[in-house]
Structures are given as C-alpha cells and as structure tokens.
Motif scaffolding. Structure first.
Motif, PDB file in Angstrom:
ATOM      1  N   VAL C  60       0.810  -1.213   0.000  1.00 51.42           N
ATOM      2  CA  VAL C  60       0.000   0.000   0.000  1.00 51.42           C
ATOM      3  C   VAL C  60       0.847   1.268   0.000  1.00 51.42           C
ATOM      4  O   VAL C  60       0.413   2.309  -0.449  1.00 51.42           O
ATOM      5  CB  VAL C  60      -0.952  -0.022   1.201  1.00 51.42           C
ATOM      6  N   TYR C  62       3.091   2.186  -1.869  1.00 53.09           N
ATOM      7  CA  TYR C  62       3.267   2.750  -3.203  1.00 53.09           C
ATOM      8  C   TYR C  62       2.122   3.707  -3.537  1.00 53.09           C
ATOM      9  O   TYR C  62       2.316   4.765  -4.119  1.00 53.09           O
ATOM     10  CB  TYR C  62       3.304   1.639  -4.249  1.00 53.09           C
ATOM     11  N   TYR C  63       0.925   3.309  -3.141  1.00 56.81           N
ATOM     12  CA  TYR C  63      -0.230   4.180  -3.415  1.00 56.81           C
ATOM     13  C   TYR C  63      -0.132   5.466  -2.618  1.00 56.81           C
ATOM     14  O   TYR C  63      -0.446   6.547  -3.110  1.00 56.81           O
ATOM     15  CB  TYR C  63      -1.523   3.457  -3.069  1.00 56.81           C
ATOM     16  N   LEU C  64       0.324   5.323  -1.382  1.00 56.65           N
ATOM     17  CA  LEU C  64       0.447   6.535  -0.555  1.00 56.65           C
ATOM     18  C   LEU C  64       1.415   7.510  -1.199  1.00 56.65           C
ATOM     19  O   LEU C  64       1.138   8.708  -1.311  1.00 56.65           O
ATOM     20  CB  LEU C  64       0.929   6.154   0.845  1.00 56.65           C
ATOM     21  N   ILE C  65       2.556   6.973  -1.621  1.00 61.71           N
ATOM     22  CA  ILE C  65       3.539   7.843  -2.268  1.00 61.71           C
ATOM     23  C   ILE C  65       2.927   8.486  -3.503  1.00 61.71           C
ATOM     24  O   ILE C  65       3.094   9.679  -3.767  1.00 61.71           O
ATOM     25  CB  ILE C  65       4.780   7.022  -2.660  1.00 61.71           C
ATOM     26  N   ALA C  66       2.161   7.684  -4.245  1.00 63.28           N
ATOM     27  CA  ALA C  66       1.553   8.221  -5.457  1.00 63.28           C
ATOM     28  C   ALA C  66       0.628   9.380  -5.121  1.00 63.28           C
ATOM     29  O   ALA C  66       0.619  10.407  -5.804  1.00 63.28           O
ATOM     30  CB  ALA C  66       0.786   7.130  -6.178  1.00 63.28           C
ATOM     31  N   ILE C  67      -0.128   9.228  -4.030  1.00 60.73           N
ATOM     32  CA  ILE C  67      -1.076  10.285  -3.681  1.00 60.73           C
ATOM     33  C   ILE C  67      -0.339  11.551  -3.269  1.00 60.73           C
ATOM     34  O   ILE C  67      -0.668  12.662  -3.699  1.00 60.73           O
ATOM     35  CB  ILE C  67      -2.018   9.791  -2.569  1.00 60.73           C
ATOM     36  N   VAL C  68       0.703  11.372  -2.442  1.00 57.29           N
ATOM     37  CA  VAL C  68       1.461  12.551  -2.009  1.00 57.29           C
ATOM     38  C   VAL C  68       2.078  13.242  -3.216  1.00 57.29           C
ATOM     39  O   VAL C  68       2.040  14.464  -3.355  1.00 57.29           O
ATOM     40  CB  VAL C  68       2.541  12.150  -0.989  1.00 57.29           C
ATOM     41  N   LEU C 117       5.921   8.883   4.788  1.00 56.44           N
ATOM     42  CA  LEU C 117       7.168   8.801   4.035  1.00 56.44           C
ATOM     43  C   LEU C 117       8.068   7.685   4.516  1.00 56.44           C
ATOM     44  O   LEU C 117       9.094   7.408   3.899  1.00 56.44           O
ATOM     45  CB  LEU C 117       7.913  10.131   4.136  1.00 56.44           C
TER      46      LEU C 117
END
Lengths: 501, 102, 120, 499, 385
Positions: C60, C62-68, C117
């Motif tokens: 998950v 990866y998705y968080l990074i994508a959103i940020v 992060l």
C-alpha cells in the motif's frame, strides 16, 4: 389599564396557568407523586374559578369581543403585513361558554386522574399542555394562534393515550393522532389559501372576517376553501364519515383523557367550524351547509344505531358522542339563530354530560377491569351513588327535560324544523334511539340480579364524588335556568354573518 | 482557426463518455477515471471559451488550472478511501461494497 | 513560426516515433525465427515454474507515495507561472507564493510525522 | 486596495484548525477531548469575530467575495454548528479507536470556513473552490472511522457521487461562462440582461447542470442517493454535521447564485425548482416510512425538509424582489430552526446511542423509562421537524411556506403540508418506541454525560424559544436576506432609467 | 546564424519538420549504439579490463553487431501477458523520450522546434514515460515485472518534484536576466542568457539536485533498484525479448543523452558559454556535445563506483532531503532576486546548500546511527528501521 385590558390578563392567565403548572411539574421530582397531584388539583381549581369568572363577567350587552388582549408577537415581517402576527385574545359569547365547559371538565379530570400511579408527573405535564391548547383555541382572535393552539391541543394526545391508555392503546392512539393531524393539515392548507386570497397581509381574525364578508375573499375561493376548513375541523368534531377515530380513541384513552377529549376537545372541531367556516367564509357556508346538514344527520343516526349494538361502556359512549356531535353539526348547518344557539348549547351539554359518563366508567373500570356491559348487573345494590350519577348523565344524554340535554336539543330541533323539516324528523328518531340504548344499559347494569363476583365493588371515592357533583351541577343548572347561557350565546350568534333570525 | 463549435462538440462528446462511464462502470477506480474525463471536458470548454470569447482575459484558463488541481486532490482522496476499503474488505467494486443499501 | 507550425512538428515527431518502433517490430517479424512452443509462454521466474497468481499484490505504501506526489506535482503547476512573472508583480503576490509553499510544506511535515514517508 | 480584514473570522477558524492538528501531531499524549474543547473555543472566538461583521455596509474583496449581512449570517451559523458538533464529538470519539482527532476537529473548522466563503462568493471560481473545500472535508469526515467498514463505504460512495456531481456543476459553469464571458455574478446578470434574444439553449442546459450539482449538495431528489448511505456510515456527530452544515452551505450558494446571477432567467428555472421540490419532499418522506435505522430515517426526513426549502428557491424566481425577499427570509429562518432542531436531536441521540450502542430505531425502546430527559429532547425535535406548535419547526415552516406562497405555488405548499403530515407518521413510530414500549433488559436509569446533557438542554430551549417567540430569529433572517435583493432592485431601477 | 530559425530552404513547415526529425532520429540512433559501446569500454577501463575488442578495430562494430543480433532474435509474448498493454508498452516508453529531443537546442536555434514553453514541455512529456513503464510491468503478467514497474514509478515520481523545483530555481534567475522582469521557459533563450556565466555557478545546489534526480529518473546506479538484475531479474522489461527489449534499451540511452543535453543547456551554459552567442555554429555544436558527453561520462563513472541504494534509502533521500532543499533554494532565490540583492549572494547561499548536501552524502558513507530525525539526516534519510 382600563378595565377591559385588565380582564384581558384574566384570559391570558388561562393559557399561562396550565403551562406554568406543566413547567413546575417538569422540575418536580417524579417520586413526589402526592405533590404532583396537589399542584394539579390546585391548578384545576384556579382554572375552573377563572373560567367561571370569565363566563360571569361576560357582558351580554357589551361589544362583540370582550376582554381583549393584543400583544405583538412577530413584527416588522414584510410579508405578514405591517401588523405581523400578534397574540390577540378575546372572548365572545360562544367562547365564554366553552371556557366554562373547559374549566369544569379540566378540574374534574384533574381530580379523576388522582389514581394514576404510573409516571403521573408526565401525565399531568401533558394534560396541562393539552388544556393550554384548548383554552388558546377558544380565545384566539388570530388565525395563526388559533391554529397554533389547535395543534397544541391535539399533540399530547398520542402519548396520553399511548402510554396511559388501555385496550389496544397503540392502535387507538396512532389512529386518533394521525386522523386528527390529517384534519389539521387540511386546515393549514386552508389557512394558507385564505391568507393568500385575502391579500391584506394579516392573520388578524376580525380583519379576515371582514374580508370574508365584504367579498375581498372571492366567493369562488370561499367555496373552495370552506370544505378544507370544515372537513379539517370536522375530523375533530367526529363528522361522519371522519368519525372512526372516536370510538377507538375513547376506548383506549384513560379516564381523564376521555373526559377532556370527549368533553372539550371534540368541541374544538365544532368551534372551528363556527370560527373558520361560518364567520370567515360566509359565502362558502351558504353554499355547503346543506351538505353539512346531511352529514350531521347521518352522524346522529348512525352514532345512535351503532351505540345500540355495543357492549363496551366506552364504545357506547363513543358512538353516543358521534351521535351528539351530529346534532351539533346539524344545528350549525341550519344557519339560523336558534339552531346555532342550540348547537353551542349542545356542545356544552354534551361536554359535561359525556365527561360525567367517562368519569363513571373510569370509576367502575378501575375496580372491575372490564367494561363489558353483559358482565354486570344489579350494581345499584353495591354502588348506589355510582348508579345515580350515571343515571343523571344518561338522562341528560337522552334529553330529558330538566337536564341540559333537553335545552340544547330542543333548540336544535326547532332550528332544524325551520329549515330542513325532514332532517328534523330524522333527528328526533335518533333521539329516540338514544333513549333506547340508554335504557337498555340501565336495565342490564343497574338492575337485575347482582353477579356475586362484583359484590366487593366499592362506591365512588370522595374525589370522584366531588368532580361528579360539579359536572352534575352544570348539567342541572343549564337544564333549569338556561337564560344566562342562551343570552350569552345568542348575543354572539345573532352577529354571525349569513345567519337568519 | 478551428471554429469554436468544434471544441464544444469535442467537449460534449468527452463529457458524455464520462457520464456513461460513471453510470455504467462498477469499479470505483473506473468511475473516478470517468469523472476525470468529465472534468477534462469542462477544461476544454473553459479554455476554448477563454480563447475565443474573452480575449485578453484569462479567467477561463485560470479556472481550468484550478479544476485540474482540485481534480487531482479529489482523485488522491478517493484513491486513499479506495485503498482503505480494499484493506478492510479486498474489493474495489462499488457493487460489492454493499454493507449498506446502495 | 506560428503556433500550429510548432505543435504540428511535435505531432509529426510522435508519429515518427511510432513508425520507428513499428518498423523495428516488422523487421524482427521478417528476420527472426518464429517457433511457438508452450514452455516459452510461461512467465519467467528465474527458471522456476511460476508460483501462485501471476499478479503480485503491491504494497500500500506505493499508493500513498503516489497520492502525495499527485498533490505536490499539481501544486508545482501554480509555481510555474509565478516563477516566470514574480519579478514584475506586486510584493504581496510574491509573499503569497512563499506562504503557499509554506502551507504546502506544512502538509509535507504532517505526512512525514504521520509516517507516510517511512518506507518500512 | 485588498481588504484582508474581511476574512479575520476565517483566519481565526483556520488558525485554530492548524493549531489543533499540530497539537495532536506534536503532543500525541495530550488528552483528546482537550482538542474538542479547543475547537469549541475557537468556534466561539470565530463567532465573536463574526458578530463584528454584522450590520456593516457590504464590502467586496476584489469582486470575489462580499462581506454583507448574508455572509455574516452564514458565518455565525457555521460557527454555531461547529461549536455544537465539536462538543458532541468530544463524547462520541472517546469510545472510537483509530480516529485522528486532530484532523477531525481541524476539518470541522475548515468546512465551516468554507461555508462562509460559499455564502459570500460573488464569483464562480471562488464559489466552486469553497464548495470543493467543504466537500473534501466532509468526504474525509464521513470516512474518519478507519476500521469501520460502513464508514469506509459511506465515504467512498459519497466521494464518487460527489465528484460526479461537481463535474456536472462545472460543466454547467463552463457553459454559463461561455455565454456570459465572465465569471462574476454581477457580470453574468448584466450579460444576460443585456442580450436581445431569449434564453440560449446552452445556458438553459448549463443552468440545469448547475442545478443538478447543487441539488446533489443539498441532497435533493433525484440526486439524493448518497445521503442515506453517507448518513448511516458516518459517525453520529458527522451525520449531524452533514445534515446541517452541508445543507446550509448548499442553500447559501444557491441563494446567492440564483438571486443575483441568474435572476434574469427566473422564468425558466423556477419550474425546475418547483418540480425538484415536489419530487424531493415526496420521495424523502415516503421512503423514510420504511426505514429501520435512525440515521437513515433522519437522512430521508432531512431530504423531505430540503424539499420544503426548495419551494422558497422557486419563489425566488417569481421575478419580484419583494416575493424573493420574503421567500429568502422565510428560508433562512427555517434553516435556523431546522439546524437547531437537528443538532438537538443528534446530541440526544449521541448520548442515547453511547449507552445502547444501537443505531436502530428499536434501540430506543423504553428510553422514556431509562432516560426521560433524552426521550423528551428527541420527542421535541421530532415534533419540531413535523411542524407541531410550541417547537421551532411550526413557526419557521409556516413563515417559510407563507413567504413562498404565490398564486402559482399554492399547490406545492399544499403538497408540503400533506408531506409534513406523512412525516408525522414515522416520527410517531420513533416516539412509540421510546414511550410505549418497555426497555429491553432491566430498566435502569443511566446518566447522561454532562456535556451532552447541557448541549441537549440548551438546544431544547432554543427549539422552544424559536417556536414560541420567533420574532428575533425572523428579524435576523430578514436582515440577512436583504443584501441579496438590494443590489438587484437597484440594478433593476438603473436598467429602467437607462434609455 | 539565423538559418534555422525559419523553415529550411523555405519549405512548407511540415516538410521541414520531417527533415529535422529524421536527422535527429538518425543521430540519436548512432549515439545510442556508440554509447552502449562506450559504456562497456569505459566500465571495462574502470575495472582494469579491455572490454569488447573482437568486432572490428578495438571492437568498434560491437554496437552494430548487437543491433543486428537483436533484430534476429525471436519475439516472445508470454501466455499470461495482457496482449494490448504488453504490445503498446514499448511505444509508450519510447515516444515521450523522442518528443523531448524535439525541443532541445543543440546550437543556437538548432533543434527541431524552439518552444516558448520548452522546460514545461519536457516535464509534461517525460511524465508520460512512467505510463509506459507501468504498462510494461502490468502487461507482462509477471510478478517481477510488476514489482519492478511499481518501484520504477514510485522512484520516478518521487524524484520528479525536486527535479522540477530545481529547474524552477533557474527559471527564476532568468527573470532577472532578461531585463523585462519576466522569466522564460524557452530553452534556447535560457542557454543564450548564460553567455557570461553558466547557471551552475549561481545554482550549484540546484544542479546537484537536478543531477541526482536525473540519475534516478534514468534508473542509473546508484538508483537502479527497479532494474536490478540480481534482485528482480531486470525489472519491468523482464518478459521482453529481442527487438522489444532493445526498444527499452534505446529509450534508456536516448533519454540519458536527452537529459545530458538538457542539463548542459540549463545549467552548463549550453551552446553559449564560454564562446558567446556569436560563435560559429560548429563551435556551438561542439560545446554542447562536449558538455553533454561530460555528463554522460560522469553518469557512467558513478555507476562503476557507487553501490546500489536500498529502495527505502532512495525514497527517503528524495522526500526528506532533496524536496526540502529544493524548496528552500526556491524561496531563497525568490527573496534575493525580488529585492534585487547582488547575484553573488545567490552563488554563496546555493554553494552553502550544495556543501551541506555533499556533507550529508559523505557522512552517509560512514554513518552508523539511523535513529530519529537527526539520524535521518545523518544517514541521508536512510532509516533502516
């Protein structure tokens, strides 16, 4: 402060006092059951005194509306006109009589509820709110407040019946509330329509009455609005075919609620027909009154017939109320002075009489826990006083001379014969039926062999005697010396628009 | 110059496609993409109007930039919610997310 | 050179790129041997037969990074016009962008502190 | 010069929001309900600052935002709602795990500020951005219970449909912009008034799309599908927040937009609003009858309420400034009554649900026995919704319908009255559970948390006060409604004088 | 030297465009082929080997031989692959890179097109590259490919923001240099503005950030975790073979040259410095090429010397160090330029920042503790917990 203004505060007191009692009761601990009862009894006594004062102080040679009070409530509201809405209270002959009725019944009801143990505080709170609504409706000279108090009187019924009632109480309570509120919806729509049609930007009733009479509200509009108002109020007045809540509701309701409801609240409906129908929409009234006459007659005959077949005391009284309210509607529909006067008198007469009946039924039911007529017999031996009281109520019901029922029904019959002789004959037929069901009940319950099961029944308690005596006094006074009543009512009725001599 | 009508027609077509996608798709991510399509149709409209009708002022273009930003934030938020739902339930289909009545 | 001349060249370049790759693929079709065999179609996992579904579940984070990223990337859209014209603008617009960046940084600090992060 | 001082109350709100978030972030061991009280305190300060902006001459910020009494009205409303919801949440969140409380309270304040901007926006982009800030805050707040599947689902459905509706809204805005060539409300009105031909089909489509977009925000049928799910899945205080703030904000936007920008074409959109109102109130009330869950019941009942309010918007389009003013002030006063009632209902429900743990209607069984005060508050609120006298709903609904009554709308007023009759039925079903049935298990009286008790008591008094003496509320609403029509009438007279 | 500002020989603009594009594509292909050879040679030298020697003199034909071999290899599509996604992925990765080459000025006005929004265009188009990589990973139906693609995407988007912001720092300076207070995104103009001094002098920190981010965007060591053979057998293109695989290779080297030219134009003065804007076009071309070649050599040099970073280390480095420093640089630039302070101050502050960054990198090599915020900085943001 002029004399008249000072009296206005008396009128206001009848509204404020029950509300104040409710407020005090809210802050009374629920465990102090006796305190609750005393507070209520005192409130009832003062209310009764105030009501008698209003009735007595009403000047039959005075102006149409007396004891005025006019308080601005909402001002500076563009679309409500310069006057906005004001709390305008006044008394006329009809409402003076109704006030008297309310005072007597309310006091009697407060005493009759002495025996309630289950959350009696909550009961009395709702009871007093209801009565504030009743008084308000009778005295309101403002369309907004008329409806406000009208709704206020209907609102507590659901809980009063639902919580403290008996026999299918939920069904009865829900049916009653929904039908009554359904009626008030029609009234509400009617009010909107009236306000808009009048176009004078005020809720002040006298101004609107004037508008209705001088044609500011067009005849067409009146003919459209009148059924809304009359059916809306008629639901509460048990107008056939909107009466079906009445037997069920009465059967479920606790004693005091039955008393107030049958005694006073149903009169609000008839009163509403006078106020919002005859006074406000004379053209509509002229157009629709024959129809009302038909419905009223059907109600009178139907109620009496149905009562004849019932075994439950309360159902008998419930249908008998339908029948009597039928008389009231007939009286109103005659549109002549004597008929309408009779209708108003019948409202009073039926109010006290039916309150007495329900008081007696309650007294029996509290001990016997059944209301089936067939299970009793020979009660005259164990409960003589009860039998006497009940008999007086029954005879008044039948319309025996000397009791209030005679005075009232006589007026109605005379009025009806003047305009609609056929319906007058039917009304007398219904009165005969009333005699039949009353005598049938007397014969079964009062006389005959005593069922040993009931030999331990006790007679009326002192409180019941007191309240009963008060109601009987009203019945007898009106039956014997009706002049004070007729002249007060007649004083106003002659001023009603469209009413012939 | 290409007439303005062509831009508007393009935008209307894209918008209609987006609406169809939202109504026909059951996957949350697909619905989001369809919404993006609709928003881009809006952007086409704004930029075209700004260029043709409102020369010298760039309100339409600014509007488009803001829409892009807001759309990005919206997608970010929606994806976060989808992920959370997925972790709790392992589905991204709107139909399957039906603990409550849809 | 007009607007359309410039951007049509970009379009032509895209087509050229497509043709380039396409011709390479055609060339290999013609030149290369072509022998269909079942084993060749199996996914390559270092010579072992593939285990489980051929789609791995992606963590998950990866998705968080994508959103940020999405948020920051779009915010740079606002910095672009500012960075070009800020010298000719009023002082408060200059400071507004600094404020904007500060707010953006607050968001970053928040995400950082919340552990978005952290790559665990 | 730019007048930054116009936003001082919002600076306070957003400052407190940042502070709350930072506090939770950097002092994680802090007692969480302190955050709630800090938020409430912030709301009070916000309210106080907002009071200073009442009764001032309208002042515009760069033509984007106008600070007049209408804006001030909604600002005070927002501050009040945030105050109540924050206190409510303080108790509610104590029993929830995995909630980032700093975010929660921060977003409450941000959403409230967004509502102010929506009310004051005089330009489409500003209005749109404020709308989105509000919506985003709500999306997060609805899904704040991370581990609760229903909360997640509610949030997902809300955001998907929300994004869809804002896309519709935007497409409408783009068409209007194309027709008018400007995004400022006044400019649009001027452009529309100045054209020769009738209504452009593109503009008509644009207006309908805008209507659909804002219809979604206020959950008018047929754009209401999100509301029951979002209400059910959201934590209780947020359900209260949704049904008050988000609706009020939607109406603020609609009122300003349609009374200033689109006033020229009133003839065209009036009927759409009338139809919307009729459908909304009927659908809301009829479906509410079948509900078993309290929150869903409230959701549908509030849809019904929206239906009543939309009548006023339709009356706005009657084209007469006086009628518009009447309708608007009626709408605003009803909004106040509705909000006070809803908040009272929810503070009581929060207290009751915290004890029983059930959000079903049947969960309230015998509440009159176990906690008569809560039963009283719930009953009063429901009666107020139904429009019975003594309670706020009676007077305010009457004013609203009265203000909206014109020759053409009398049928829909009748429909509204009939609908409130239907609504009484399902309210009685709730009241029946509390008063007519015995509690499940033993009937032990329980205590209500003092904060919730106080909230419920104060709001109950509010309901009674507005119900029995609505004068002040009405005058306030009328004062708030005036700015919308002063400029319109001034512009109209200017147009007449021009050759 | 304005020959190239207008269509060549007065031809219609689309014919002119085709001619220019064909030239660029041909030159690019030659460069790619020789840079694979060059890289192998260089790496071999670093490792004390000879590298390819057999094919032609010093192995000079090695690249061509490889190309021919690749065309002749069988083209396999795995059974699990999602057909269209798999097939289209090479297009989606290659075309964006080719498009970036269209706007680069190799000498004054020597390029396919000279866009006003050049810098912006480069970013807009390069972002599409990620889509191609994800398509390759998703379409292959292979766990390693997917993992590689996701890693590549995460890494590329993480470094994209510092990259953009570092370039915006330069754009801000152009605002002061153009003299009218409005900056430029036109690459040709940016190069011309550096006639006196390249911007690396004023912005060493920005250049450092740009260079680091560039390495990451190119998946070059030490940021080559997405394509690490020893971990995930080559990453997102594991299932590609023959000519398709070579398309990814082509993309990689082409974008390396593209970035090198771009970096030399923006930071190293492009064709303008040190010989001035009026120098001969051949000299300008040579200048640009030399600078780009220097960057490429450094990239290869770093590949051979620095060990591969773990993914957590490289993500942390971007989000926790580079992003902050780049924004700081932006703000400092803004203040200095807006209040018209001397440009030496720019160089000074940026140099201090660059020093700090280098200090961090050096400390990283010897650091032990990785705890806490300071530890994070001490170890270049590489938290091992």
């Amino acid at each position: 402060m002029t004399f008249d203004e000072g009296q206005g505060y008396v009128v206001l007191a009848t509204l404020v006092l029950p509300l104040a009692a409710a407020l005090i009761l809210i802050f009374t601990p629920g465990s102090q059951k006796m305190a609750v009862r005393y507070i209520s009894a005192v409130t009832g006594a003062i209310l009764a005194a105030l009501s008698i004062y209003i009735f007595v102080a009403y000047q039959v040679d005075g102006p149409e509306a007396q004891m005025n009070l006019n308080w601005a409530w909402v001002e500076n509201v563009a679309f409500l006109g310069p006057g906005g809405i004001s709390l305008r209270l006044a008394v006329d002959g009809i409402s003076a009589l109704m006030a008297l009725l309310t005072g007597v019944v309310a006091f009697a009801g407060a005493l009759a509820s002495w025996k309630i143990e289950y959350r009696n505080k909550d009961f009395y709170i709702l009871y007093w709110i209801l009565l504030a609504g009743v008084y308000g409706t009778f005295f309101a000279y403002d369309l907004f407040f008329f409806f406000f108090f009208y709704e206020l009187a209907v609102m507590p019924l659901y809980l009063l019946i639902g919580v403290w009632g008996s026999t299918r109480k939920e069904y009865g309570a829900a049916k009653l509330t929904l039908m009554l509120v359904g009626g008030s919806v029609l009234i509400w729509i009617g009010i909107f329509a009236t306000f808009h049609q009048a176009g004078i930007g005020t809720f002040d009733l006298p101004s609107l009455w004037a508008a209705g009479q001088d044609g500011t509200i067009s005849a067409t509009a009146q003919k459209v609005i009148f059924p809304l108002m009359v059916v809306g109020c008629g639901v509460l007045a048990a107008l056939w075919p909107f009466h079906t809540w009445s037997p069920d509701g009465h059967m479920s309701a606790p004693t005091a609620v039955s008393m107030v409801h049958a005694g006073v609240l149903m009169k609000l409906g008839a009163f509403g027909i006078i106020r919002l129908g005859i006074q406000l929409l004379p053209e509509g009234a002229a157009f629709w009154m024959p129809a009302l006459m038909v419905l009223g007659t059907i109600g009178a005959v139907y109620g009496a017939t149905a009562a004849l077949t019932q075994r439950d005391f309360k159902l008998i009284s419930g249908y008998s109320s339908v029948s009597h309210m039928g008389y009231v509607l007939m009286g109103l529909a005659t549109m002549n002075t004597i008929g309408i006067t009779g209708a108003v008198l019948q409202m009073f007469s039926h109010g006290v009489m039916t309150a007495l009946v329900f008081l007696m039924i309650g007294a029996l039911y509290d001990q016997a826990h059944t209301r089936d007529m067939k299970e009793f017999g020979g009660l005259g031996r164990v409960m003589p006083l009860w039998v006497i009281f009940y008999a007086i109520a029954g005879l008044a019901n039948v319309g025996l001379p000397g009791f209030s029922g005679f005075t009232a029904e006589f007026h109605i019959f005379v009025g009806t014969f003047r305009t609609y002789p056929v319906f007058g004959a039917l009304a007398i037929f219904a009165a005969a039926l009333a005699a039949a069901y009353m005598l049938r009940m007397f014969a079964t319950v009062f006389f005959g062999p005593l069922n040993p099961h009931w030999k331990d029944l006790k007679d009326l308690t002192p409180l019941e005697r007191l309240s009963g005596a008060m109601l009987i006094a009203s019945i007898v006074i009106m039956g014997v010396w009706w002049a004070p009543f007729t002249e007060r009512v007649g004083h106003t009725v002659t001023l009603l628009p469209g009413v012939t001599g | 110059m290409v007439p303005l009508e062509n831009y508007l027609a393009l935008s209307a077509i894209v918008f209609a496609l987006g609406v169809y996608g939202v109504l026909a798709r059951r996957n949350a991510v697909m619905i989001l993409m369809s919404v993006e399509l609709m928003l881009n149709a809006v952007n086409i409209n704004f930029v075209a109007f700004a260029a043709y009708l409102d020369p010298g002022r760039i309100v339409g273009a600014i509007f488009a930039v803001f829409i892009i930003t807001v759309a990005a934030a919206e997608v970010g938020l929606a994806l976060a919610i989808v992920i959370r739902l997925f972790r709790n339930r392992a589905t991204a289909n709107v139909d399957e997310a039906a603990t409550m009545k849809w | 050179m007009s607007f359309y001349d410039q951007w049509s060249a970009i379009l032509i370049a895209a087509i050229a790129g497509f043709i380039l790759v396409f011709t390479a693929l055609i060339a290999t079709r013609i030149l290369a041997p072509f022998a269909r065999e079942r084993a060749k179609g199996i996914s390559y996992e270092c010579g072992m037969l593939p285990i489980g579904r051929n789609w791995a579940q992606v963590h998950v984070r990866y998705y968080l990074i994508a959103i940020v990223f999405l948020l920051f990337d779009v915010e740079t859209v606002f910095i672009f016009p500012w960075a070009i014209t800020y010298l000719s603008l009023a002082e408060f617009i200059f400071w507004q962008m600094i404020l904007f960046i500060a707010i953006l940084s607050l968001g970053l600090v928040y995400a950082w502190k919340r552990g978005v992060l952290e790559w665990k | 010069m730019r007048d930054y001082a116009l936003f001082i109350p919002e600076y306070i709100a957003c400052g407190v929001a940042l502070l709350v978030i930072a506090l939770e972030l950097f002092a994680p061991r802090l007692r969480k309900d302190l955050l709630a009280y800090l938020t409430a305190l912030g709301a009070v300060a916000w309210f106080a600052a907002g009071l200073a902006f009442l009764d001032r001459d309208p002042k515009s910020y760069q033509g984007l935002f106008i600070s007049d009494d209408f804006t001030a009205f909604f600002r005070l409303l927002a501050a009040g709602i945030v105050f109540v919801v924050a206190l409510m949440s303080a108790e509610f969140l104590k029993r929830q795990r995995g909630v980032d409380q700093g975010e929660f309270y921060g977003l409450l304040l941000v959403a409230g500020s967004a509502m102010t901007i929506m009310a004051g926006a005089t330009e489409l982009l500003t209005a749109y951005l404020a709308l989105e800030v509000l919506s985003f805050s709500l999306y997060v707040l609805v899904g704040i219970l991370k581990r609760d599947l229903r909360s997640n689902e509610a949030s997902l459905k809300y955001i998907l449909l929300g994004a869809f509706s804002s896309a519709l809204f935007l497409y409408g805005l783009s068409l209007v912009y194309g027709a008018a060539g400007t995004t400022s409300y006044a400019g649009i009105a001027e452009a529309f008034a100045g054209r020769d031909s009738g209504l452009d089909p593109a503009v008509a489509v644009g207006m309908m799309l805008i209507l659909a977009g804002v219809g979604f925000k206020v959950s008018a049928a047929p754009f209401h599908m999100w509301a029951p799910d979002a209400y059910e899945g959201a934590p209780l205080p947020i359900t209260a927040f949704l049904s008050t703030l988000s609706k009020a904000a939607g109406f603020a936007l609609i009122l300003r937009l349609f009374s200033t920008a689109f006033v020229t074409d009133a003839e065209s959109w009036r009927w759409a609003f009338l139809a919307l109102a009729a459908v909304t109130m009927t659908v809301g009330n009829l479906i509410a009858i079948q509900q078993k869950n309290l929150k869903r019941l409230v959701a549908y009942s509030s849809i019904g309420q929206v239906g009543y309010m939309l009548i006023s918007i339709a009356a706005l389009g009657y084209g007469d400034a006086q009628v518009g003013l009447n309708a608007t002030s009626g709408l605003l006063v009803h909004l106040v009554g509705y909000i006070v009632t809803t908040l009272a209902l929810f503070s009581a429900l929060t207290a009751a649900v915290s004890r029983t743990g059930s959000e079903e209607i049947a969960g309230l069984r015998g509440l009159a026995e176990t906690q008569p005060f809560l039963a009283l508050v719930i009953t009063a609120s429901l009666f107020s919704f139904a429009g019975l006298p003594f309670f706020a709903g009676f007077a305010t609904k009457l004013f609203m319908l009265q203000g909206a009554t014109t020759d053409e709308t009398i049928w829909i007023v009748a429909l509204a009255v009939l609908n409130s009759f239907i609504s009484l039925y399902y309210y009685l079903m709730v009241i029946r559970q509390m008063y007519l049935f015995d509690p499940l298990g033993e009937a032990v009286r329980f205590r209500v948390q003092p904060v919730l008790w106080g909230l419920a008591a104060i709001l109950l008094l509010g309901i009674l006060f507005i119900g029995m003496y609505p004068g002040p509320a009405f005058e306030f609403s009328e004062q708030a409604a005036k700015p919308l029509f002063e400029s319109a009438s001034a512009a109209a007279s200017a147009r007449v004088q021009a050759p | 030297m304005m020959l190239f500002a207008d269509p060549l020989f007065g031809l219609p603009s689309w014919i002119d465009a085709i001619i220019r594009i064909v030239i660029v594509v041909l030159v690019m292909t030659v460069f790619v082929i020789y840079s694979t050879y060059g890289e192998r040679k260089l790496v071999a030298r670093f490792q004390q080997r000879l590298g390819p020697m057999r094919t032609g003199p010093w192995g000079l034909w090695q690249g061509f031989a490889d190309a021919i071999k690749l065309v002749g290899k069988e083209d396999i599509r795995p059974k699990n692959a999602d057909r269209w996604v798999f097939e289209l992925a090479p297009y989606a990765t290659f075309i964006p890179v080719l498009l970036t080459l269209m706007v680069l000025p190799f000498a004054e006005n020597w390029g396919v097109r000279n866009l006003a929004l050049g810098v912006f265009f480069v970013f807009a188009v390069l972002g599409l590259n990620i889509v191609g990589i994800l398509m390759a990973g998703l379409g292959s139906g292979n766990k390693y490919a997917l993992l590689g693609a996701v890693r590549a995407a995460a890494q590329m988007i993480s470094y994209e923001i510092p990259l953009v912001v570092s370039l915006l720092c330069v754009v801000m300076i152009t605002g002061a240099d153009t003299g009218n207070g409005v900056g430029t995104l036109n690459l040709n103009t940016i190069a011309a503005l550096q006639e006196d001094r390249p911007y690396i002098v004023l912005q060493p920190l920005a250049f450092l950030i740009f260079f680091t981010a560039m390495l990451s965007e190119l998946h070059r060591a030490p940021f080559d975790i997405p394509v690490a053979e020893s971990e995930i057998v080559g990453g997102y293109f594991v299932e590609y073979s023959g000519i398709r695989w070579s398309m990814f290779q082509l993309t990689e080297y082409a974008s390396m040259w593209g970035f090198a030219v771009f970096g030399s134009v923006v930071f190293l003065g492009g064709w303008a410095w040190p010989f001035g804007v009026d120098s001969h076009w051949a000299l300008q071309l040579a200048t640009t090429f030399t600078k780009a070649l220097a960057i490429v050599v450094v990239i290869i040099w770093i590949r051979t010397t620095v060990p591969r970073l773990r993914i957590d280390q490289l993500m942390n480095f971007s989000w926790k160090v580079l992003l902050e420093l780049s924004f700081l640089q932006l703000i400092v630039n803004g203040i200095i330029l807006y209040y018209d302070w001397p440009q030496e101050l720019l160089a000074l502050t940026s140099a201090v920042g660059a020093g700090f960054l280098i200090f961090l990198i050096i400390r990283h090599a010897s650091a032990r503790s990785t705890k806490g915020l300071l530890g994070t900085y001490r170890t270049l943001g590489a938290s091992s917990s």
